[in-house]
Design a protein around this motif. Structure first.
Motif, PDB file in Angstrom:
ATOM      1  N   UNK A 124      -1.762   1.752   0.515  1.00  0.00           N
ATOM      2  CA  UNK A 124      -0.643   2.093   1.387  1.00  0.00           C
ATOM      3  C   UNK A 124       0.561   2.550   0.560  1.00  0.00           C
ATOM      4  N   UNK A 125       1.535   3.164   1.257  1.00  0.00           N
ATOM      5  CA  UNK A 125       2.764   3.572   0.581  1.00  0.00           C
ATOM      6  C   UNK A 125       3.526   2.357   0.059  1.00  0.00           C
ATOM      7  N   UNK A 129       5.059   1.479  -3.647  1.00  0.00           N
ATOM      8  CA  UNK A 129       6.417   1.008  -3.906  1.00  0.00           C
ATOM      9  C   UNK A 129       6.382  -0.297  -4.691  1.00  0.00           C
ATOM     10  N   UNK A 130       5.396  -1.124  -4.408  1.00  0.00           N
ATOM     11  CA  UNK A 130       5.227  -2.382  -5.134  1.00  0.00           C
ATOM     12  C   UNK A 130       5.006  -2.120  -6.618  1.00  0.00           C
ATOM     13  N   UNK A 131       4.121  -1.188  -6.914  1.00  0.00           N
ATOM     14  CA  UNK A 131       3.839  -0.853  -8.311  1.00  0.00           C
ATOM     15  C   UNK A 131       5.079  -0.275  -8.985  1.00  0.00           C
ATOM     16  N   UNK A 132       5.808   0.579  -8.275  1.00  0.00           N
ATOM     17  CA  UNK A 132       7.035   1.167  -8.831  1.00  0.00           C
ATOM     18  C   UNK A 132       8.064   0.090  -9.137  1.00  0.00           C
ATOM     19  N   UNK A 133       8.254  -0.856  -8.198  1.00  0.00           N
ATOM     20  CA  UNK A 133       9.219  -1.940  -8.399  1.00  0.00           C
ATOM     21  C   UNK A 133       8.824  -2.805  -9.594  1.00  0.00           C
ATOM     22  N   UNK A 134       7.539  -3.062  -9.743  1.00  0.00           N
ATOM     23  CA  UNK A 134       7.070  -3.845 -10.884  1.00  0.00           C
ATOM     24  C   UNK A 134       7.401  -3.153 -12.202  1.00  0.00           C
ATOM     25  N   UNK A 195      11.875  -9.983  -8.391  1.00  0.00           N
ATOM     26  CA  UNK A 195      11.678 -10.754  -7.161  1.00  0.00           C
ATOM     27  C   UNK A 195      11.335  -9.839  -5.984  1.00  0.00           C
ATOM     28  N   UNK A 196      11.954  -8.651  -5.951  1.00  0.00           N
ATOM     29  CA  UNK A 196      11.599  -7.670  -4.918  1.00  0.00           C
ATOM     30  C   UNK A 196      10.131  -7.276  -5.077  1.00  0.00           C
ATOM     31  N   UNK A 197       9.739  -7.017  -6.334  1.00  0.00           N
ATOM     32  CA  UNK A 197       8.343  -6.654  -6.605  1.00  0.00           C
ATOM     33  C   UNK A 197       7.396  -7.778  -6.197  1.00  0.00           C
ATOM     34  N   UNK A 198       7.797  -9.033  -6.449  1.00  0.00           N
ATOM     35  CA  UNK A 198       6.955 -10.171  -6.073  1.00  0.00           C
ATOM     36  C   UNK A 198       6.805 -10.258  -4.557  1.00  0.00           C
ATOM     37  N   UNK A 199       7.906 -10.004  -3.832  1.00  0.00           N
ATOM     38  CA  UNK A 199       7.841 -10.035  -2.370  1.00  0.00           C
ATOM     39  C   UNK A 199       6.915  -8.940  -1.846  1.00  0.00           C
ATOM     40  N   UNK A 201       4.550  -7.601  -3.488  1.00  0.00           N
ATOM     41  CA  UNK A 201       3.208  -7.979  -3.937  1.00  0.00           C
ATOM     42  C   UNK A 201       2.549  -8.919  -2.936  1.00  0.00           C
ATOM     43  N   UNK A 202       3.319  -9.902  -2.458  1.00  0.00           N
ATOM     44  CA  UNK A 202       2.786 -10.834  -1.463  1.00  0.00           C
ATOM     45  C   UNK A 202       2.444 -10.122  -0.156  1.00  0.00           C
ATOM     46  N   UNK A 203       3.345  -9.251   0.290  1.00  0.00           N
ATOM     47  CA  UNK A 203       3.135  -8.540   1.558  1.00  0.00           C
ATOM     48  C   UNK A 203       1.898  -7.655   1.487  1.00  0.00           C
ATOM     49  N   UNK A 204       1.791  -6.865   0.411  1.00  0.00           N
ATOM     50  CA  UNK A 204       0.647  -5.955   0.289  1.00  0.00           C
ATOM     51  C   UNK A 204      -0.652  -6.723   0.049  1.00  0.00           C
ATOM     52  N   UNK A 205      -0.562  -7.845  -0.662  1.00  0.00           N
ATOM     53  CA  UNK A 205      -1.755  -8.669  -0.879  1.00  0.00           C
ATOM     54  C   UNK A 205      -2.266  -9.261   0.419  1.00  0.00           C
ATOM     55  N   UNK A 206      -1.348  -9.761   1.247  1.00  0.00           N
ATOM     56  CA  UNK A 206      -1.740 -10.310   2.544  1.00  0.00           C
ATOM     57  C   UNK A 206      -2.312  -9.208   3.440  1.00  0.00           C
ATOM     58  N   UNK A 207      -1.705  -8.017   3.389  1.00  0.00           N
ATOM     59  CA  UNK A 207      -2.181  -6.895   4.199  1.00  0.00           C
ATOM     60  C   UNK A 207      -3.607  -6.507   3.794  1.00  0.00           C
TER      61      UNK A 207
END
Length: 220
Positions: A124-125, A129-134, A195-199, A201-207
């Motif tokens: 997903x997009x 964004x998660x990877x970019x934030x990391x 912390x944004x990346x971690x959040x 990460x959790x959202x995309x992992x759950x999805x």
């Protein structure tokens, strides 16, 4: 295997991941931080270029599709291990880093279990964004190490009263106050982004887990 330019860039990015560790083994700080930052940023840039060139030149391949997520995860996980280590296990970094590493291991195991089915679960997009934030947070935190050791180098052997006078507003020929400000800015920006990346990460992992549930049910 076809060694196209996109595949070569992906492979170089994969090799750059352990290269970050080598910078801290063979160079003193802040040079190690500088080299790690340059290596990490260069590798992160190839993450965009290899996919763009593969689509542009119609050179998408199974090798690239396999190596690309591995290279991304290796870069992030190894860099976080290094940063967590030299940050002295600071909980502000350790906690989000743990969340990110746990998610990457969990999703990788899930993908392995799903096998060919994993290919039907599209990225997903938000995951991008998660990877970019990391990657941005890690780059900023490498910069923090640079400013930290610049400050240490410039104050070695300096009398404590002189240092205190400088930070209280006295004459500052070595730009210590500016370096200290850069240190704190990069620290808090890097931590906030982590912390944004971690959040994310959790959202995309759950999805990803939610989408995989139909394939995890036992047959009646």
């Amino acid at each position: 295997m076809t060694w196209t330019i996109p595949n070569i860039l992906t492979t170089l990015r994969l090799l750059a991941a352990p290269g970050v560790v080598l910078m801290f083994l063979y160079f003193t700080r802040p040079w190690a931080d500088w080299f790690a930052l340059l290596l990490f940023v260069s590798a992160a840039v190839t993450d965009w270029f290899d996919g763009y060139l593969a689509r542009l030149w119609k050179q998408e391949s199974k090798l690239g599709a396999m190596l690309d997520p591995i290279a991304d995860k290796a870069m992030v996980v190894i860099a976080l291990l290094v940063i967590t280590g030299y940050a002295g296990m600071d909980p502000w970094i350790l906690l989000p880093a743990t969340v990110i590493m746990f998610r990457e291991v969990f999703v990788s195991g899930l993908r392995e279990f799903l096998g060919d089915t994993a290919g039907t679960l599209k990225v997903t997009k938000l995951a991008k964004w998660k990877t970019t934030a990391q990657m941005v947070s890690i780059a900023v935190l490498f910069a923090t190490g640079i400013f930290q050791h610049m400050l240490i180098e410039r104050t070695v052997g300096m009398d404590a009263s002189v240092i205190a006078e400088i930070f209280e507003g006295g004459d500052d020929p070595l730009n210590l106050r500016l370096i200290q400000q850069a240190y704190w800015v990069t620290w808090w920006v890097g931590v906030a982004l982590l912390w944004v990346a971690a959040a994310l990460t959790l959202i995309t992992g759950f999805d990803y887990f939610r989408k995989s549930l139909p394939y995890l049910k036992d047959e009646a």
